[in-house]
Each structure stands twice: as structure tokens, then as C-alpha cells.
Motif scaffolding. Structure first.
Motif, PDB file in Angstrom:
ATOM      1  N   GLU A  90       0.842  -1.211   0.000  1.00  0.00           N
ATOM      2  CA  GLU A  90       0.000   0.000   0.000  1.00  0.00           C
ATOM      3  C   GLU A  90       0.867   1.246   0.000  1.00  0.00           C
ATOM      4  O   GLU A  90       1.718   1.428   0.865  1.00  0.00           O
ATOM      5  N   ILE A  91       0.650   2.105  -0.993  1.00  0.00           N
ATOM      6  CA  ILE A  91       1.366   3.374  -1.113  1.00  0.00           C
ATOM      7  C   ILE A  91       0.344   4.498  -1.155  1.00  0.00           C
ATOM      8  O   ILE A  91      -0.669   4.406  -1.867  1.00  0.00           O
ATOM      9  N   LEU A  92       0.610   5.557  -0.403  1.00  0.00           N
ATOM     10  CA  LEU A  92      -0.225   6.749  -0.443  1.00  0.00           C
ATOM     11  C   LEU A  92       0.510   7.862  -1.175  1.00  0.00           C
ATOM     12  O   LEU A  92       1.714   8.062  -0.977  1.00  0.00           O
ATOM     13  N   LEU A  93      -0.207   8.571  -2.026  1.00  0.00           N
ATOM     14  CA  LEU A  93       0.316   9.707  -2.768  1.00  0.00           C
ATOM     15  C   LEU A  93      -0.466  10.949  -2.345  1.00  0.00           C
ATOM     16  O   LEU A  93      -1.692  11.013  -2.543  1.00  0.00           O
ATOM     17  N   ILE A  94       0.225  11.929  -1.781  1.00  0.00           N
ATOM     18  CA  ILE A  94      -0.405  13.171  -1.360  1.00  0.00           C
ATOM     19  C   ILE A  94      -0.221  14.196  -2.484  1.00  0.00           C
ATOM     20  O   ILE A  94       0.904  14.457  -2.915  1.00  0.00           O
ATOM     21  N   CYS A  95      -1.326  14.771  -2.953  1.00  0.00           N
ATOM     22  CA  CYS A  95      -1.248  15.714  -4.067  1.00  0.00           C
ATOM     23  C   CYS A  95      -2.247  16.841  -3.862  1.00  0.00           C
ATOM     24  O   CYS A  95      -3.075  16.802  -2.940  1.00  0.00           O
ATOM     25  N   HIS A  96      -2.183  17.840  -4.727  1.00  0.00           N
ATOM     26  CA  HIS A  96      -3.149  18.933  -4.649  1.00  0.00           C
ATOM     27  C   HIS A  96      -4.529  18.408  -5.012  1.00  0.00           C
ATOM     28  O   HIS A  96      -4.694  17.697  -5.998  1.00  0.00           O
ATOM     29  N   ARG A  97      -5.515  18.792  -4.223  1.00  0.00           N
ATOM     30  CA  ARG A  97      -6.845  18.218  -4.411  1.00  0.00           C
ATOM     31  C   ARG A  97      -7.472  18.622  -5.748  1.00  0.00           C
ATOM     32  O   ARG A  97      -8.259  17.867  -6.320  1.00  0.00           O
ATOM     33  N   ASP A  98      -7.122  19.795  -6.289  1.00  0.00           N
ATOM     34  CA  ASP A  98      -7.755  20.209  -7.540  1.00  0.00           C
ATOM     35  C   ASP A  98      -7.269  19.401  -8.743  1.00  0.00           C
ATOM     36  O   ASP A  98      -7.849  19.485  -9.828  1.00  0.00           O
ATOM     37  N   LEU A  99      -6.204  18.607  -8.563  1.00  0.00           N
ATOM     38  CA  LEU A  99      -5.725  17.740  -9.648  1.00  0.00           C
ATOM     39  C   LEU A  99      -5.943  16.265  -9.340  1.00  0.00           C
ATOM     40  O   LEU A  99      -5.601  15.412 -10.162  1.00  0.00           O
ATOM     41  N   LEU A 100      -6.513  15.936  -8.194  1.00  0.00           N
ATOM     42  CA  LEU A 100      -6.598  14.535  -7.794  1.00  0.00           C
ATOM     43  C   LEU A 100      -7.448  13.714  -8.758  1.00  0.00           C
ATOM     44  O   LEU A 100      -7.007  12.656  -9.238  1.00  0.00           O
ATOM     45  N   ALA A 101      -8.650  14.151  -9.034  1.00  0.00           N
ATOM     46  CA  ALA A 101      -9.557  13.346  -9.872  1.00  0.00           C
ATOM     47  C   ALA A 101      -8.995  13.107 -11.274  1.00  0.00           C
ATOM     48  O   ALA A 101      -8.947  11.955 -11.731  1.00  0.00           O
ATOM     49  N   PRO A 102      -8.548  14.142 -11.999  1.00  0.00           N
ATOM     50  CA  PRO A 102      -7.986  13.872 -13.327  1.00  0.00           C
ATOM     51  C   PRO A 102      -6.701  13.058 -13.289  1.00  0.00           C
ATOM     52  O   PRO A 102      -6.448  12.250 -14.178  1.00  0.00           O
ATOM     53  N   THR A 103      -5.889  13.249 -12.239  1.00  0.00           N
ATOM     54  CA  THR A 103      -4.659  12.475 -12.114  1.00  0.00           C
ATOM     55  C   THR A 103      -4.962  11.013 -11.842  1.00  0.00           C
ATOM     56  O   THR A 103      -4.336  10.108 -12.420  1.00  0.00           O
ATOM     57  N   LEU A 104      -5.912  10.756 -10.982  1.00  0.00           N
ATOM     58  CA  LEU A 104      -6.328   9.386 -10.687  1.00  0.00           C
ATOM     59  C   LEU A 104      -6.836   8.707 -11.958  1.00  0.00           C
ATOM     60  O   LEU A 104      -6.509   7.540 -12.236  1.00  0.00           O
ATOM     61  N   LYS A 105      -7.591   9.424 -12.755  1.00  0.00           N
ATOM     62  CA  LYS A 105      -8.111   8.865 -14.006  1.00  0.00           C
ATOM     63  C   LYS A 105      -6.975   8.547 -14.980  1.00  0.00           C
ATOM     64  O   LYS A 105      -6.951   7.463 -15.579  1.00  0.00           O
ATOM     65  N   ARG A 106      -6.011   9.468 -15.107  1.00  0.00           N
ATOM     66  CA  ARG A 106      -4.896   9.241 -16.045  1.00  0.00           C
ATOM     67  C   ARG A 106      -4.026   8.081 -15.592  1.00  0.00           C
ATOM     68  O   ARG A 106      -3.638   7.232 -16.401  1.00  0.00           O
ATOM     69  N   LEU A 107      -3.680   8.060 -14.325  1.00  0.00           N
ATOM     70  CA  LEU A 107      -2.845   6.964 -13.826  1.00  0.00           C
ATOM     71  C   LEU A 107      -3.546   5.619 -13.995  1.00  0.00           C
ATOM     72  O   LEU A 107      -2.914   4.619 -14.367  1.00  0.00           O
ATOM     73  N   SER A 108      -4.841   5.587 -13.735  1.00  0.00           N
ATOM     74  CA  SER A 108      -5.585   4.327 -13.811  1.00  0.00           C
ATOM     75  C   SER A 108      -5.601   3.766 -15.222  1.00  0.00           C
ATOM     76  O   SER A 108      -5.698   2.542 -15.414  1.00  0.00           O
ATOM     77  N   MET A 109      -5.481   4.628 -16.227  1.00  0.00           N
ATOM     78  CA  MET A 109      -5.475   4.170 -17.612  1.00  0.00           C
ATOM     79  C   MET A 109      -4.274   3.281 -17.911  1.00  0.00           C
ATOM     80  O   MET A 109      -4.306   2.468 -18.837  1.00  0.00           O
ATOM     81  N   PHE A 110      -3.198   3.426 -17.116  1.00  0.00           N
ATOM     82  CA  PHE A 110      -1.965   2.696 -17.401  1.00  0.00           C
ATOM     83  C   PHE A 110      -1.800   1.431 -16.560  1.00  0.00           C
ATOM     84  O   PHE A 110      -0.810   0.718 -16.716  1.00  0.00           O
ATOM     85  N   VAL A 111      -2.743   1.165 -15.669  1.00  0.00           N
ATOM     86  CA  VAL A 111      -2.610   0.006 -14.792  1.00  0.00           C
ATOM     87  C   VAL A 111      -2.622  -1.298 -15.585  1.00  0.00           C
ATOM     88  O   VAL A 111      -1.809  -2.201 -15.370  1.00  0.00           O
ATOM     89  N   MET A 112      -3.562  -1.413 -16.509  1.00  0.00           N
ATOM     90  CA  MET A 112      -3.674  -2.585 -17.379  1.00  0.00           C
ATOM     91  C   MET A 112      -3.654  -3.883 -16.574  1.00  0.00           C
ATOM     92  O   MET A 112      -4.498  -4.105 -15.733  1.00  0.00           O
ATOM     93  N   ARG A 113      -2.640  -4.757 -16.793  1.00  0.00           N
ATOM     94  CA  ARG A 113      -2.631  -6.067 -16.134  1.00  0.00           C
ATOM     95  C   ARG A 113      -1.889  -6.057 -14.792  1.00  0.00           C
ATOM     96  O   ARG A 113      -1.779  -7.092 -14.149  1.00  0.00           O
ATOM     97  N   ALA A 114      -1.365  -4.911 -14.388  1.00  0.00           N
ATOM     98  CA  ALA A 114      -0.632  -4.846 -13.124  1.00  0.00           C
ATOM     99  C   ALA A 114      -1.571  -5.125 -11.954  1.00  0.00           C
ATOM    100  O   ALA A 114      -2.747  -4.745 -11.970  1.00  0.00           O
TER     101      ALA A 114
END
Length: 301
Positions: A69-93
Motif C-alpha cells: 500500500e502506497i499513499l500519494l499526497i497531491c493537490h486536491r484540484d488535480l486529484l480526480a484527473p490524475t487518478l483517471k490518467r494513472l488508472s489508464m496505465f494500470v492494465m494487467r498490473a
């Protein structure tokens, strides 16, 4: 006005992304500018998430709560779009990303409240609470406390969030927010000098551009701290007296100074720091005064 840089402030502008699973560290290692594959539970990482052109889409303070488990602390105004972009690359991981902001209470701590000064990005744990040592501001120790919401707030004096935000600016370590989304490569915020870029790790989006900026002498901007008598805000353009038409920089992060005026982290053309005058908003805007940077820039990596 009197003020004390000592106490704990609840941080409402930040959010938390949780990455969990057997491949969480490996996945983040391949997406961010820092080494997460070798990250232990005694260290945090400052890191950026870049686009293919090396421009920062978000920045994080990341740490392991457990081996999976890793936590990433970021600015809240970018959290939702960043979460969406990162999730696109998860694939089979074997990694699952989620918004965990509601699960954790974040506090900024300054002075005695931050505890005994430790090297930046080192971690202390007390039960389920994690305290990450940050870069100091004006000689005062600073820390980020991350704990489940069920735990009591930190003991000791309260600090206003406004004073915490000012200490963030004075530390010279910027957090990427929406107004500067995809505007800067990490070195334009001095990230390579404060532990935010690992040039020995493997590839990640924008890695070639970031490396080229470092090793081919193409970097023309750096982060600096400035003061103004008027209010400043992220995204404002900065102008130099030598060119009234073209901006030479941008305000990255700003906060009201307790003794009056505003301080800000700006990303400026290196040439604009040498001589002449700086203004914000336009060539006829409010004057900016350059302040000393509180850390040394690395001459070599």
C-alpha cells in the motif's frame, strides 16, 4: 502583526490517492520521476507525474504504509484527473488506485510541533500515524502528518492553514496545482535539487525530455521565491523590464505573508534573475522582489 511558526494546521487543499496491490510500487515506479521500486517504509518520495513532453501534470509526496500500500499526497484540484490518467496505465498490473482522501487526516506541522528536525523525506511512525519530515522554512522544522481520520488531532498549539501555506512557499518546494498543469518540467521547479527526480531509474512518461533538460544544458528556467506588496496567485504571468511583451515566468504557488504583502514561488527564466526589474500580470504590474532560495541547487547529478 504577531505570529508564531509553531503548531499543526489541517490541510484542506491536499488529497490522497491510494495505490494498493502486489505491483503497486512497480507500477508507480514506471509512471513517476522517482524510484518507488526500492522505496522502504522509512522514507517518502517527492515525485512528479509528467506527460510525454516532460511537463508536470501533478506532484506527489508518496510513501509506503505497508509492502502493498502506497499513499500519494497531491493537490486536491488535480486529484480526480490524475487518478483517471494513472488508472489508464494500470492494465494487467496487480495494482488498484483509489481516492482515499476521506480516509485520512492531513496536518502540516511547523516548529516544535514538527518534532526533532530530521532529513527531508524521512519518516517517523507512531501507531497508524505517519510523519514525513519536509524541507524547513525560515529555519523552522516542518512535517506532514498523515493519519486515519479516526485518530485524534495532533496535540499542541493550532496553526492557521494560511501560515502553513506561507511556510510552504518559504520552503521553496512547490506543489503542482491546476493553474500550472502541464506548464513546467520538474527542473523548472528545482525538483532535481530537492529529491524529486531520480536520473538513474528506468523509463517513465516524459523521461527523455527531463533527462535532456538536465544533461544537454537546455534548461532555461528555475524556481525562485519572490515578495510583492499586492496579492499573488498561481498562474499569473511574470514580466521582466527588458521585454514588456513576452512573459519571463509564472507564479506557481503564493501565500499571504504574516508581516504584510505576499510571497510566492515563481518559475523564471534564468536570465531574468540576473538584472532588471520583475513585475506580475503585465509590464506595468506590481513589482516583485527576489528573495534568497533556502537550499542549494545541485551543480551536478
Amino acid at each position: 502583526m504577531t505570529y508564531s511558526l509553531n503548531g499543526s494546521a489541517p490541510l484542506t487543499a491536499l488529497g490522497v490517492i491510494r495505490a494498493e496491490g502486489a505491483d503497486a510500487a512497480k507500477f508507480l515506479h514506471g509512471q513517476l520521476t522517482q524510484d518507488f521500486a526500492l522505496l522502504g517504509q522509512d522514507q517518502a518520495r517527492l515525485a512528479a507525474f509528467c506527460n510525454a513532453k516532460g511537463r508536470m501534470q501533478a506532484s506527489f509526496i508518496g510513501f509506503k504504509r505497508s509492502p502493498t500500500e502506497i499513499l500519494l499526497i497531491c493537490h486536491r484540484d488535480l486529484l480526480a484527473p490524475t487518478l483517471k490518467r494513472l488508472s489508464m496505465f494500470v492494465m494487467r498490473a496487480q495494482a488498484k488506485l483509489s481516492d482515499a482522501t476521506a480516509d485520512f487526516a492531513l496536518y502540516g506541522q511547523v516548529g516544535e510541533a514538527a518534532g526533532t528536525p530530521q532529513p527531508a523525506w524521512s519518516i517517523a511512525t507512531a501507531g497508524d500515524a505517519t510523519t514525513i519530515s519536509l524541507y524547513p522554512a525560515d529555519g523552522q522544522a516542518r512535517a506532514l502528518r498523515v493519519a486515519p481520520v479516526a485518530l485524534p488531532a495532533p496535540a499542541g498549539p493550532a496553526l492557521s492553514e494560511e501560515l502553513w501555506l506561507w511556510s510552504e512557499v518559504r520552503s521553496g518546494i512547490a506543489t503542482v496545482s491546476q493553474p500550472i498543469f502541464e506548464a513546467l518540467v520538474p527542473q523548472m521547479l528545482n525538483y532535481e535539487s530537492v529529491g524529486g527526480v531520480n536520473f538513474k531509474k528506468g523509463c517513465y512518461p516524459g523521461q527523455e525530455i527531463v533527462a535532456r533538460s538536465q544533461f544537454r544544458g537546455t534548461l532555461k528556467r528555475r524556481a525562485a521565491i519572490v515578495h510583492a506588496d499586492a496579492a499573488l496567485m498561481a498562474g499569473q504571468e511574470v514580466f521582466h523590464s527588458g521585454d514588456a511583451e513576452q512573459p519571463c515566468g509564472v507564479v506557481v504557488q503564493a501565500a499571504a505573508a504574516p508581516e504584510g504583502g505576499w510571497d510566492a514561488i515563481v518559475s523564471l527564466q534564468i536570465a531574468a534573475m540576473q538584472d532588471g526589474t520583475l513585475t506580475v500580470g503585465s509590464a506595468a504590474g506590481h513589482a516583485l522582489t527576489l528573495l534568497p532560495l533556502p537550499y542549494e541547487l545541485l551543480a551536478d547529478i
